[in-house]
Scaffold this motif. Sequence first.
Motif, PDB file in Angstrom:
ATOM      1  N   LEU A  22      34.442  45.033  42.899  1.00 55.60           N
ATOM      2  CA  LEU A  22      33.311  45.890  43.230  1.00 55.60           C
ATOM      3  C   LEU A  22      33.375  46.383  44.665  1.00 55.60           C
ATOM      4  N   GLY A  23      32.470  47.317  44.966  1.00 60.38           N
ATOM      5  CA  GLY A  23      32.255  47.736  46.353  1.00 60.38           C
ATOM      6  C   GLY A  23      32.317  49.227  46.540  1.00 60.38           C
ATOM      7  N   THR A  24      31.175  49.843  46.832  1.00 59.24           N
ATOM      8  CA  THR A  24      31.148  51.284  47.041  1.00 59.24           C
ATOM      9  C   THR A  24      31.422  51.675  48.486  1.00 59.24           C
ATOM     10  N   THR A  25      31.271  50.725  49.417  1.00 60.56           N
ATOM     11  CA  THR A  25      31.558  51.023  50.828  1.00 60.56           C
ATOM     12  C   THR A  25      32.694  50.184  51.372  1.00 60.56           C
ATOM     13  N   ILE A  75      37.379  46.846  37.066  1.00 62.53           N
ATOM     14  CA  ILE A  75      37.693  47.331  38.410  1.00 62.53           C
ATOM     15  C   ILE A  75      36.923  48.637  38.552  1.00 62.53           C
ATOM     16  N   ASN A  76      35.855  48.609  39.317  1.00 63.65           N
ATOM     17  CA  ASN A  76      34.958  49.752  39.385  1.00 63.65           C
ATOM     18  C   ASN A  76      35.653  50.994  39.959  1.00 63.65           C
ATOM     19  N   PRO A  77      35.128  52.174  39.654  1.00 64.51           N
ATOM     20  CA  PRO A  77      35.828  53.412  40.042  1.00 64.51           C
ATOM     21  C   PRO A  77      36.107  53.560  41.531  1.00 64.51           C
ATOM     22  N   VAL A  78      35.147  53.226  42.396  1.00 64.23           N
ATOM     23  CA  VAL A  78      35.377  53.417  43.835  1.00 64.23           C
ATOM     24  C   VAL A  78      36.483  52.501  44.349  1.00 64.23           C
ATOM     25  N   PRO A  79      36.445  51.193  44.096  1.00 62.67           N
ATOM     26  CA  PRO A  79      37.565  50.353  44.556  1.00 62.67           C
ATOM     27  C   PRO A  79      38.885  50.704  43.886  1.00 62.67           C
ATOM     28  N   GLY A 108      36.553  44.659  46.258  1.00 63.04           N
ATOM     29  CA  GLY A 108      37.342  45.887  46.204  1.00 63.04           C
ATOM     30  C   GLY A 108      38.155  46.114  47.461  1.00 63.04           C
ATOM     31  N   ALA A 109      37.538  45.876  48.621  1.00 67.99           N
ATOM     32  CA  ALA A 109      38.245  46.044  49.889  1.00 67.99           C
ATOM     33  C   ALA A 109      39.392  45.045  49.994  1.00 67.99           C
ATOM     34  N   CYS A 110      39.137  43.808  49.578  1.00 69.93           N
ATOM     35  CA  CYS A 110      40.195  42.791  49.623  1.00 69.93           C
ATOM     36  C   CYS A 110      41.336  43.151  48.675  1.00 69.93           C
TER      37      CYS A 110
END
Length: 357
Positions: free
Chosen positions: A164-167, A110-114, A6-8
């Motif tokens: 993914l990725g919540t942080t 694509i998860n909600p946080v990313p 997600g960050a990438c």
Amino acid sequence: TGYTTGACAAAAARAACRAAVSGKPSRQVTVTLPNGQPATFAVARCEPSAGAARCGVVKDAGDDPDVTHGALVVADVLLDGRPGVRVQGGEGVARVTRPGLGIEVGSHAINPVPRRNIEAMVAAELEGSGHPGALVTISVPGGEALAASTLNPRLGLVGGISILGTTGIVRPFSTSAWRASVLQAIDVARAAGLSHLVFTTGGRTEAAAMRLLPALPEQAFVQAGDFMGAALRGARRRGVAGATVVAMVGKLLKLAAGLGQTHASQGEVDLALLASLAAEAGAPQPVCQQVRCANTARHALDLCRGERLDRLAALLCLRAAAALAPWAGARLALRAVLIDFDGAPLGAFPPLQQEAT
């Protein structure tokens, strides 16, 4: 530590938006991660064109053994006149085909946080640019091949990996990531209407469990790994009616000793407990002493072969089921099964003749 997919994706999207607006390649980009921290990424490729750009960021998972380490996460940004940022998936990003994942069936994974992070980073680049909106397409070349070595297909994620990725941060051998994947598998099973799940400690125990319980569908089998306590607690909270725990002697002995987390760092195998159970099963005292001083749990079990091993296995399963009860709760019917290193069942409590439904 490293960075999530997600960050990438957010970094690639921001770089691509910047290049689309300016018409110049981006070589480096700084984003704000979902946890609020800034992070700077090298842009591995950037191809601007008229009102659009494609940029890619190579995922660095740090020391985490992530299948996506080294993968190129690509964002295509197309500027348009509609206000707002719209995010969709492309090549190598999975589509959701089963409920229970928190993403609408048919959508890209694509998860909600990313997703929100991507939207925020692109919106930040659009501010003051004169362009009201953009369409962002996230892709991972080769993502479908990478997904073949993950649990994505079982969870109904088809055609690639998840974003993914919540942080935004990946921590080495992340316990939180594994625990989250276990709970996600439970959610998928419950959304499929399954009320009895089978928790195993790894691939070999899962293969054995599938042979033991062939009537259950694939989604009923969850590799809990070292997180058996968290898995049972999650199952209880999600209304699961019954669970079967399948393990080999070392892990089952840790569970019987009351360890809900069975990683090697969380405590040693209690051979004294196994020796006491061997004595209760009627093994001669010399054998019990050998068990107490064995090199490994497997060695200890081998010492008991021919010395009422079936009774010992049943007692160990009984002790494990009792020790796991605080995580499972009173309403979740629990069974423990001990298998040998070839996957054959050695014992169970309650007995396997009482088939799971």
